[in-house]
Design a protein around this motif. Structure first.
Motif, PDB file in Angstrom:
ATOM      1  N   ILE A  55      42.460  84.074  40.624  1.00  0.00           N
ATOM      2  CA  ILE A  55      44.034  84.665  40.093  1.00  0.00           C
ATOM      3  C   ILE A  55      43.909  85.502  40.715  1.00  0.00           C
ATOM      4  N   GLU A  56      45.163  86.401  41.584  1.00  0.00           N
ATOM      5  CA  GLU A  56      45.089  87.472  41.598  1.00  0.00           C
ATOM      6  C   GLU A  56      45.776  88.523  40.357  1.00  0.00           C
ATOM      7  N   THR A  57      45.762  89.873  40.275  1.00  0.00           N
ATOM      8  CA  THR A  57      46.513  89.610  38.696  1.00  0.00           C
ATOM      9  C   THR A  57      45.868  91.737  38.435  1.00  0.00           C
ATOM     10  N   ARG A  58      46.622  93.065  37.805  1.00  0.00           N
ATOM     11  CA  ARG A  58      46.293  93.442  37.741  1.00  0.00           C
ATOM     12  C   ARG A  58      46.145  93.585  36.504  1.00  0.00           C
ATOM     13  N   CYS A  59      46.238  93.034  35.453  1.00  0.00           N
ATOM     14  CA  CYS A  59      46.478  93.003  33.954  1.00  0.00           C
ATOM     15  C   CYS A  59      45.521  91.768  33.537  1.00  0.00           C
ATOM     16  N   VAL A  60      44.288  91.839  32.709  1.00  0.00           N
ATOM     17  CA  VAL A  60      43.623  90.453  32.116  1.00  0.00           C
ATOM     18  C   VAL A  60      43.708  91.355  31.002  1.00  0.00           C
ATOM     19  N   LEU A  61      44.224  90.384  29.933  1.00  0.00           N
ATOM     20  CA  LEU A  61      43.792  90.661  28.451  1.00  0.00           C
ATOM     21  C   LEU A  61      43.259  89.398  28.056  1.00  0.00           C
ATOM     22  N   LEU A  62      41.531  90.238  27.418  1.00  0.00           N
ATOM     23  CA  LEU A  62      40.586  88.997  27.182  1.00  0.00           C
ATOM     24  C   LEU A  62      40.111  88.795  25.770  1.00  0.00           C
ATOM     25  N   HIS A  63      39.743  87.879  25.265  1.00  0.00           N
ATOM     26  CA  HIS A  63      39.844  87.435  24.069  1.00  0.00           C
ATOM     27  C   HIS A  63      38.906  86.458  23.357  1.00  0.00           C
ATOM     28  N   GLN A  64      37.568  86.374  22.523  1.00  0.00           N
ATOM     29  CA  GLN A  64      37.189  85.056  22.452  1.00  0.00           C
ATOM     30  C   GLN A  64      36.889  85.832  20.426  1.00  0.00           C
ATOM     31  N   GLY A  65      38.006  85.761  19.616  1.00  0.00           N
ATOM     32  CA  GLY A  65      38.433  85.969  18.358  1.00  0.00           C
ATOM     33  C   GLY A  65      37.439  87.134  17.944  1.00  0.00           C
ATOM     34  N   VAL A  66      37.311  86.806  16.264  1.00  0.00           N
ATOM     35  CA  VAL A  66      37.963  88.184  15.899  1.00  0.00           C
ATOM     36  C   VAL A  66      36.131  87.731  14.611  1.00  0.00           C
ATOM     37  N   VAL A  67      35.332  89.427  14.559  1.00  0.00           N
ATOM     38  CA  VAL A  67      34.192  89.484  13.506  1.00  0.00           C
ATOM     39  C   VAL A  67      33.987  90.430  12.745  1.00  0.00           C
ATOM     40  N   PRO A  68      33.430  90.668  11.643  1.00  0.00           N
ATOM     41  CA  PRO A  68      34.106  91.404  10.282  1.00  0.00           C
ATOM     42  C   PRO A  68      33.440  93.153  10.958  1.00  0.00           C
ATOM     43  N   ASN A  69      34.285  93.751  10.721  1.00  0.00           N
ATOM     44  CA  ASN A  69      33.872  95.027  10.964  1.00  0.00           C
ATOM     45  C   ASN A  69      32.817  95.333   9.443  1.00  0.00           C
ATOM     46  N   ILE A  70      31.427  95.649  10.215  1.00  0.00           N
ATOM     47  CA  ILE A  70      30.537  95.796   8.314  1.00  0.00           C
ATOM     48  C   ILE A  70      29.931  96.943   8.655  1.00  0.00           C
ATOM     49  N   GLN A  71      30.789  97.967   9.427  1.00  0.00           N
ATOM     50  CA  GLN A  71      30.047  99.733   9.784  1.00  0.00           C
ATOM     51  C   GLN A  71      30.389 100.421   7.787  1.00  0.00           C
ATOM     52  N   PHE A  72      30.561 100.217   7.057  1.00  0.00           N
ATOM     53  CA  PHE A  72      30.680 100.835   5.969  1.00  0.00           C
ATOM     54  C   PHE A  72      29.466  99.681   5.132  1.00  0.00           C
ATOM     55  N   SER A  73      29.719  98.590   4.707  1.00  0.00           N
ATOM     56  CA  SER A  73      28.868  97.509   4.792  1.00  0.00           C
ATOM     57  C   SER A  73      26.861  98.400   4.760  1.00  0.00           C
ATOM     58  N   GLN A  74      27.075  97.844   6.001  1.00  0.00           N
ATOM     59  CA  GLN A  74      26.244  98.351   6.570  1.00  0.00           C
ATOM     60  C   GLN A  74      24.963  99.851   5.875  1.00  0.00           C
TER      61      GLN A  74
END
Length: 458
Positions: A251-270
């Motif tokens: 599919i020809e396109t100049r704009c691709v939006l990717l997504h396969q879910g979200v995950v916890p932001n663990i920077q502080f707890s780590q």
């Protein structure tokens, strides 16, 4: 640096942070909310207090649900510090942050981390080209500034956000060239065993079906079971290629939006060296916490998606639960009252969590889209490929922290946020060991980049 003493510091003003801070303030506690944004709402309700009615209508009723939470926070006695970049949280409850160029420190009796989620990395060939971004980033532009792509887009990946953004783009007048879904037949079969519980959370299923019907009614080309995704282009995106049932599609396109879910932001707890475990259902690391959200670092609580993905309603309920436990810890609420109110909240929490196993099974990201081929860039900051990581393993690298020594992987400005999970899974795959045995980056402050001048100024 002299630190201001407060009762509770809440890091983040998404649904968990807003609900938790408002509840804590209702007990007369001295509460400070530190948030990077210019108004409360977090990512899910971003800009809710500033959005005009037309934008709220465009984004839908789920987005509008954030306004009562934000208004309650603003009306409470909690102190909301906007534009505050928290760069350090310590085990003895000191919180350091940068605001308006000034370094400041708070000493708290308890801390509530409500840092939310991050989008899961989606490392495929061409994912770093200009014109490619995440679906979450596209939605943030829509929420915060009413901005949408001016040319046709392709939405690719899996997860509820992909369909929600497609519906919102339709309402915003954006042309969608195609929706490329990586969900396979086996994913539906795997999710079937959770269907009975999911049916008891029927409102969530109904929303999803309504979104799909809207996209189908708009006659948007919809591909399912897509594999081998890649973005073509030299200096910018030119096309998205993939396979469906063994057939090559382009599919020809100049704009691709990717997504396969979200995950916890663990920077502080780590960074606090709290215990984390690998969640095989959600394919991510999550902090170990008790039923009130307290970590094995006494006095530090986690609520919302930062402790495991559950969604906005779950996050708000967890924020209130953590607030009850903190209030009891600080002796402004008796244990019987805490337990009684907590029981009611847990009932609502369980109702809202019923859908989660179904979604986790249905939208499980495919192995090939999490553990890429050798030529795919993994660490964008330091330009490390999956092949580089595998060569590090061949030389004796055993985990993400060793990968830093071998090739600076994870040492760039994002500090491993964009590559952490991918690096772990690639190394685990190369070593043929469980992901839990490989572990995650050893996160150290500053969590957010600060200059030496700013640090000295503090």
């Amino acid at each position: 640096m002299n630190a201001e003493v407060v009762d509770v510091v809440v890091v983040g003003a998404g649904p968990a942070g807003m609900a938790g801070a408002t509840k804590l303030a209702s007990y007369g506690l001295n509460v400070v909310v530190l948030d990077e944004q210019s108004s409360p709402g977090g990512q899910i309700y971003r800009g809710i207090t500033l959005a005009p009615l037309s934008r709220r209508d465009l984004l839908g009723p789920d987005y509008a649900q954030g306004n009562p939470l934000a208004q309650a926070l603003v009306a409470s006695s909690a102190r909301y510090e906007k534009g505050a970049a928290v760069w350090q949280v310590t085990r003895d409850h000191r919180v350091s942050y940068l605001r308006e160029g000034r370094m400041q420190t708070l000493q708290a009796k308890a801390i509530l981390l409500a840092t939310g989620a991050m989008e899961r990395p989606f490392p495929i060939p061409g994912w770093t080209l200009p014109g490619v971004m995440t679906a979450g980033a596209g939605q943030i532009l829509l929420k915060s500034a009413g901005l949408a792509p001016s040319e046709p887009v392709v939405l690719a990946g899996c997860g509820p956000l992909l369909y929600l953004l497609g519906w919102q783009y339709l309402r915003a007048g954006v042309e969608i060239k195609a929706l490329v879904d990586t969900t396979h037949h086996e994913d539906y079969w795997r999710a079937r065993r959770h269907l009975v519980a999911a049916l008891r959370a029927w409102p969530y299923l109904r929303k999803g079906l309504q979104l799909m019907r809207s996209l189908k009614k708009a006659c948007i080309p919809h591909y399912t079971g897509a594999e081998a995704l890649a973005v073509e282009g030299t200096d910018a995106a030119q096309a998205l290629t993939f396979q469906v049932g063994g057939k090559h599609e382009r599919i020809e396109t100049r704009c691709v939006l990717l997504h396969q879910g979200v995950v916890p932001n663990i920077q502080f707890s780590q960074s606090l060296r709290a215990t984390h475990t690998w969640d095989e259902m959600q394919l991510c690391f999550s902090p170990l916490k008790d039923s009130w959200g307290e970590l094995d670092v006494p006095g530090v609580f986690v609520a919302g998606d930062g402790g495991g993905i559950g969604g906005a309603q779950v996050a708000a309920l967890q924020g209130k639960l953590a607030a009850l436990s903190i209030a009891a810890r600080l002796n402004v609420l008796g244990a019987p009252q805490r337990d009684k109110q907590g029981a009611d909240l847990r009932g609502e929490l369980n109702d809202n969590l019923r859908i989660r196993p179904f979604l986790d099974a249905l939208y499980r990201p495919r192995d090939e889209h999490r553990v890429p081929s050798d030529d795919v860039l993994v660490c964008r900051c330091e330009e490390v490929t999956a092949g580089d990581l595998r060569s590090f393993v061949a030389l004796g690298c055993t985990g993400p922290n060793q990968a830093k020594s071998f090739g600076r992987c994870g040492m760039g400005p994002c500090q491993g946020r964009l590559c952490g999970l991918t690096v772990t899974e690639v190394i685990a795959d190369a070593r043929q060991v469980p992901v839990a045995d490989v572990g995650y980056y050893r996160i150290r402050p500053p969590i957010k980049p600060i200059t030496l001048g700013e640090l000295a100024g503090g």
